[in-house]
Scaffold this active site. Structure first.
Site, mmCIF file in Angstrom:
data_model
loop_
_atom_site.group_PDB
_atom_site.id
_atom_site.type_symbol
_atom_site.label_atom_id
_atom_site.label_comp_id
_atom_site.label_asym_id
_atom_site.label_seq_id
_atom_site.Cartn_x
_atom_site.Cartn_y
_atom_site.Cartn_z
ATOM 1 N N SER A 38 0.860 -1.184 0.000
ATOM 2 C CA SER A 38 0.000 0.000 0.000
ATOM 3 C C SER A 38 0.894 1.231 0.000
ATOM 4 C CB SER A 38 -0.861 -0.008 1.267
ATOM 5 O OG SER A 38 -1.482 1.236 1.485
ATOM 6 N N TYR B 214 -3.275 -0.346 9.971
ATOM 7 C CA TYR B 214 -3.103 -0.673 8.554
ATOM 8 C C TYR B 214 -1.704 -0.275 8.083
ATOM 9 C CZ TYR B 214 -4.338 -0.840 3.550
ATOM 10 O OH TYR B 214 -4.393 -1.131 2.199
#
Length: 266
Positions: free
Chosen positions: A146, A159
């Site tokens: 990501s 995250y």
């Protein structure tokens, strides 16, 4: 006849959590490149929906019910795939979750859950497929990282921690198993237009764009959200012989966000 470096003919790909979204788009690209596609999801209902979605695209996908955080279940799924389809050549660790909660309001249990799905699961599934890849003499592992593998943002502490860890797990798998002709790389998607992000792109009552939509477009040199299909080419490249000397690399497919400091305020 010259060999097509990007062909996946005869290969078997497992894409976790690929009944919809970016995992589905990547698995679809693998099928079009010639690979047999396997995927999992956590319920039979989701697996059935995924199988039906692939069938609509003319793809006979092999679906399995499996929780990727459960090591025993993962080992059983990999053994079943090896028996029913064959040894996995390509693994994409795509399954993931996000919880948008300010750090001081997030419980340790919630934090652990995100780490479990987004970091521990790629470790578990990779560990399950590597021994057969070593015996076969090659393998491709692709971790879906990501931009949060590089950047922080409000409300995504768990995250970002998981995706930062996944970036380093990627580099470590490459380091540890590169000598066995196993390449482990990552793809770092930018902001992708999916059903999950649709509310962030809705036109407001006054006709203006959603503030987050405006923010992302202003931060992206491409001046648009990515489409799931924008990940297809990079996913096929990293799964194919074209990337046999690419190892431990994170390929950011973000329209240039990470290269860009942003517009100067007017």
């Amino acid at each position: 006849m010259e060999k097509n470096l990007f062909s996946l003919e005869g290969k078997i790909a497992l894409v976790t959590g690929a009944s919809y979204g970016i995992g589905f788009a990547m698995a679809k690209a693998y099928a079009k490149a010639g690979a047999a596609v396997c995927f999992n999801d956590i319920t039979q209902e989701k697996v059935d929906m995924g199988v039906a979605a692939y069938k609509e695209e003319g793809i006979e996908a092999h679906g399995y019910v499996c929780n990727v955080t459960d090591e025993k279940a993962v080992n059983e799924m990999v053994a079943q795939i090896e028996k029913e389809v064959g040894i996995i050549d390509i693994l994409v660790n795509n399954a993931g979750i996000i919880k948008r909660v300010p750090m001081c309001e997030m419980s340790a249990e919630e934090f652990r859950q995100v780490i479990d799905v987004d970091l521990n699961a790629p470790f578990i599934v990779s560990k399950a497929v590597i021994p057969s890849m070593i015996k076969k003499g090659h393998g491709k592992i692709i971790n879906i990282c990501s931009m949060m593998s590089e950047l922080g943002r409000e409300t995504v502490s768990a995250y970002a921690a998981a995706k930062g860890g996944l970036k380093m797990l990627t580099k470590n798998i490459a380091s540890e198993y590169g000598e066995f002709n196993i390449q482990c790389n990552g793809i770092g998607p930018g902001y992708i237009a999916t059903p999950q992000t649709a509310p962030l792109r809705e036109v407001q009552a006054d006709g203006s764009k959603h503030p987050f939509d405006q923010f992302i477009i202003a931060k992206t040199p491409a001046a648009r959200w990515g489409e799931a299909e924008d990940l297809s080419g990079p996913a096929v490249f990293l799964a194919s012989d074209a990337s046999n000397f690419v190892n431990g690399h994170i390929l950011y497919v973000d329209g240039g966000i990470l290269a860009y400091i942003g517009k100067q305020p007017k």
